[in-house]
Design a protein around this motif. Sequence first.
Motif, PDB file in Angstrom:
ATOM      1  N   ILE A   1      47.627  -6.484  -8.280  1.00 26.50           N
ATOM      2  CA  ILE A   1      46.887  -5.214  -8.307  1.00 26.50           C
ATOM      3  C   ILE A   1      45.890  -5.358  -9.453  1.00 26.50           C
ATOM      4  O   ILE A   1      46.295  -5.495 -10.617  1.00 26.50           O
ATOM      5  CB  ILE A   1      47.817  -4.013  -8.607  1.00 26.50           C
ATOM      6  N   ILE A   2      44.628  -5.378  -9.122  1.00 27.66           N
ATOM      7  CA  ILE A   2      43.634  -5.583 -10.177  1.00 27.66           C
ATOM      8  C   ILE A   2      42.713  -4.369 -10.253  1.00 27.66           C
ATOM      9  O   ILE A   2      42.576  -3.604  -9.288  1.00 27.66           O
ATOM     10  CB  ILE A   2      42.818  -6.881  -9.954  1.00 27.66           C
TER      11      ILE A   2
ATOM     12  N   LEU B   1      58.095  -5.785 -10.348  1.00 30.06           N
ATOM     13  CA  LEU B   1      56.769  -5.265 -10.726  1.00 30.06           C
ATOM     14  C   LEU B   1      56.490  -5.751 -12.147  1.00 30.06           C
ATOM     15  O   LEU B   1      57.341  -5.598 -13.023  1.00 30.06           O
ATOM     16  CB  LEU B   1      56.769  -3.729 -10.719  1.00 30.06           C
ATOM     17  N   VAL B   2      55.339  -6.343 -12.344  1.00 31.99           N
ATOM     18  CA  VAL B   2      55.015  -6.860 -13.681  1.00 31.99           C
ATOM     19  C   VAL B   2      53.659  -6.294 -14.083  1.00 31.99           C
ATOM     20  O   VAL B   2      52.644  -6.564 -13.447  1.00 31.99           O
ATOM     21  CB  VAL B   2      54.970  -8.409 -13.681  1.00 31.99           C
ATOM     22  N   ASP B   3      53.678  -5.497 -15.159  1.00 36.49           N
ATOM     23  CA  ASP B   3      52.452  -4.791 -15.564  1.00 36.49           C
ATOM     24  C   ASP B   3      51.738  -5.565 -16.670  1.00 36.49           C
ATOM     25  O   ASP B   3      52.275  -5.698 -17.771  1.00 36.49           O
ATOM     26  CB  ASP B   3      52.819  -3.378 -16.034  1.00 36.49           C
ATOM     27  N   GLU B   4      50.576  -6.070 -16.375  1.00 37.29           N
ATOM     28  CA  GLU B   4      49.724  -6.773 -17.350  1.00 37.29           C
ATOM     29  C   GLU B   4      50.500  -7.808 -18.164  1.00 37.29           C
ATOM     30  O   GLU B   4      50.572  -7.710 -19.399  1.00 37.29           O
ATOM     31  CB  GLU B   4      49.079  -5.759 -18.314  1.00 37.29           C
ATOM     32  N   PRO B   5      51.044  -8.829 -17.488  1.00 38.03           N
ATOM     33  CA  PRO B   5      51.934  -9.757 -18.203  1.00 38.03           C
ATOM     34  C   PRO B   5      51.250 -10.635 -19.229  1.00 38.03           C
ATOM     35  O   PRO B   5      51.920 -11.215 -20.067  1.00 38.03           O
ATOM     36  CB  PRO B   5      52.518 -10.624 -17.085  1.00 38.03           C
ATOM     37  N   THR B   6      49.942 -10.750 -19.196  1.00 36.63           N
ATOM     38  CA  THR B   6      49.306 -11.702 -20.118  1.00 36.63           C
ATOM     39  C   THR B   6      48.595 -11.028 -21.275  1.00 36.63           C
ATOM     40  O   THR B   6      48.038 -11.716 -22.124  1.00 36.63           O
ATOM     41  CB  THR B   6      48.290 -12.595 -19.386  1.00 36.63           C
TER      42      THR B   6
ATOM     43  N   SER C   1      50.204  -6.569 -11.986  1.00 35.57           N
ATOM     44  CA  SER C   1      48.939  -5.895 -12.274  1.00 35.57           C
ATOM     45  C   SER C   1      48.256  -6.638 -13.413  1.00 35.57           C
ATOM     46  O   SER C   1      48.926  -7.121 -14.335  1.00 35.57           O
ATOM     47  CB  SER C   1      49.178  -4.448 -12.677  1.00 35.57           C
ATOM     48  N   SER C   2      46.951  -6.770 -13.320  1.00 35.07           N
ATOM     49  CA  SER C   2      46.237  -7.476 -14.386  1.00 35.07           C
ATOM     50  C   SER C   2      44.738  -7.344 -14.195  1.00 35.07           C
ATOM     51  O   SER C   2      44.272  -7.062 -13.092  1.00 35.07           O
ATOM     52  CB  SER C   2      46.608  -8.958 -14.339  1.00 35.07           C
ATOM     53  N   HIS C   3      43.992  -7.553 -15.314  1.00 36.81           N
ATOM     54  CA  HIS C   3      42.576  -7.825 -15.080  1.00 36.81           C
ATOM     55  C   HIS C   3      42.262  -9.249 -15.520  1.00 36.81           C
ATOM     56  O   HIS C   3      41.104  -9.622 -15.645  1.00 36.81           O
ATOM     57  CB  HIS C   3      41.633  -6.771 -15.679  1.00 36.81           C
ATOM     58  N   ASP C   4      43.317 -10.046 -15.717  1.00 34.59           N
ATOM     59  CA  ASP C   4      43.161 -11.474 -15.996  1.00 34.59           C
ATOM     60  C   ASP C   4      43.140 -12.177 -14.631  1.00 34.59           C
ATOM     61  O   ASP C   4      44.176 -12.512 -14.054  1.00 34.59           O
ATOM     62  CB  ASP C   4      44.357 -11.923 -16.839  1.00 34.59           C
ATOM     63  N   LEU C   5      41.934 -12.356 -14.109  1.00 33.78           N
ATOM     64  CA  LEU C   5      41.845 -12.769 -12.708  1.00 33.78           C
ATOM     65  C   LEU C   5      42.200 -14.236 -12.482  1.00 33.78           C
ATOM     66  O   LEU C   5      42.653 -14.602 -11.398  1.00 33.78           O
ATOM     67  CB  LEU C   5      40.459 -12.437 -12.151  1.00 33.78           C
TER      68      LEU C   5
END
Length: 251
Positions: A36-37, A162-167, A192-196
């Motif tokens: 989910i981005i 579900l993993v929210d913004e893991p990085t 979920s991330s914005h680290d594509l």
Amino acid sequence: MEKVIQIKTLSYRYPDGIKALNNISFDISYGERVGIIGPNGAGKTTLFLCMMGLITGWEGDVVLFSLSMKDKKNHPIVRKKISIVFQNADDQLISPTVFDDVAFGLLNHNFSRDEIPKRVKKSLNDVGLNGFSNRLPFHLSGGEKRRVCLAGALAIEPEVLLVDEPTSDLDPRGKRKIKEILNSLNNTRIISSHDLEFILDTCDRVIVLDEGKIVADGIAKEILSDESLMLAHGLEKPHSLSPHVIPHHYR
Ligand SMILES: Nc1ncnc2c1ncn2[C@@H]1O[C@H](COP(=O)(O)OP(=O)(O)O)[C@@H](O)[C@H]1O
Ligand SMILES: [Mg+2]
């Protein structure tokens, strides 16, 4: 394919009036790896909280394992099969030792006293933290903390993770380790991330959220290659998907 998650025209407004989710619909089948981005504030965390039953009072429906989360009687049944790793490890790590933190969910779900140490050991092993049981979560590095949270989420052997913004806040080595762990799992999972670049390496399908709406849903590589779509929604096409241009003087 059998659906494990069905989100049906889901809308949610926070009590202060912010409409965080606006008419969202999608299905996820068993075993899918979905990213989910979306930019900050897109609604990613809110969507996860709805799926966990941690936010209620939404419109539409959230159906997990064919059970509607509208019915609170279903929450304990669903929560035995779904786990979340929150974005901020410090919110999740609350116990004096790593062992206690990983055991927390197991205790909540009434696993037996015999079973708990076995599961904690296995989960710590699965995230590469053998021998960390007696360490203080507080003193660990950011990457290690994240892995303890992951171990805690995995200990109940969830069908869906579900993993929210893991990085967020991790260095390259920490990211690589989390990527390896996630890719070694067979659970249905949503990250979920914005680290594509990370999403490209860990997910086959991507759902793009912006301002609480789904703006795209499809094959990860295709969606992430769409530069104008990425830019329009505050994201950036991963460099690895751009053709490598050889500078003229090397030709
Ligand atoms: N507890 C809250 N109360 C009010 N508004 C919130 C709360 N949490 C998030 N929001 C708002 O809801 C929207 C979606 O937020 P969020 O789900 O956290 O997005 P993301 O995880 O994609 O960054 C944002 O506009 C955010 O400001
Ligand atoms: Mg968030």
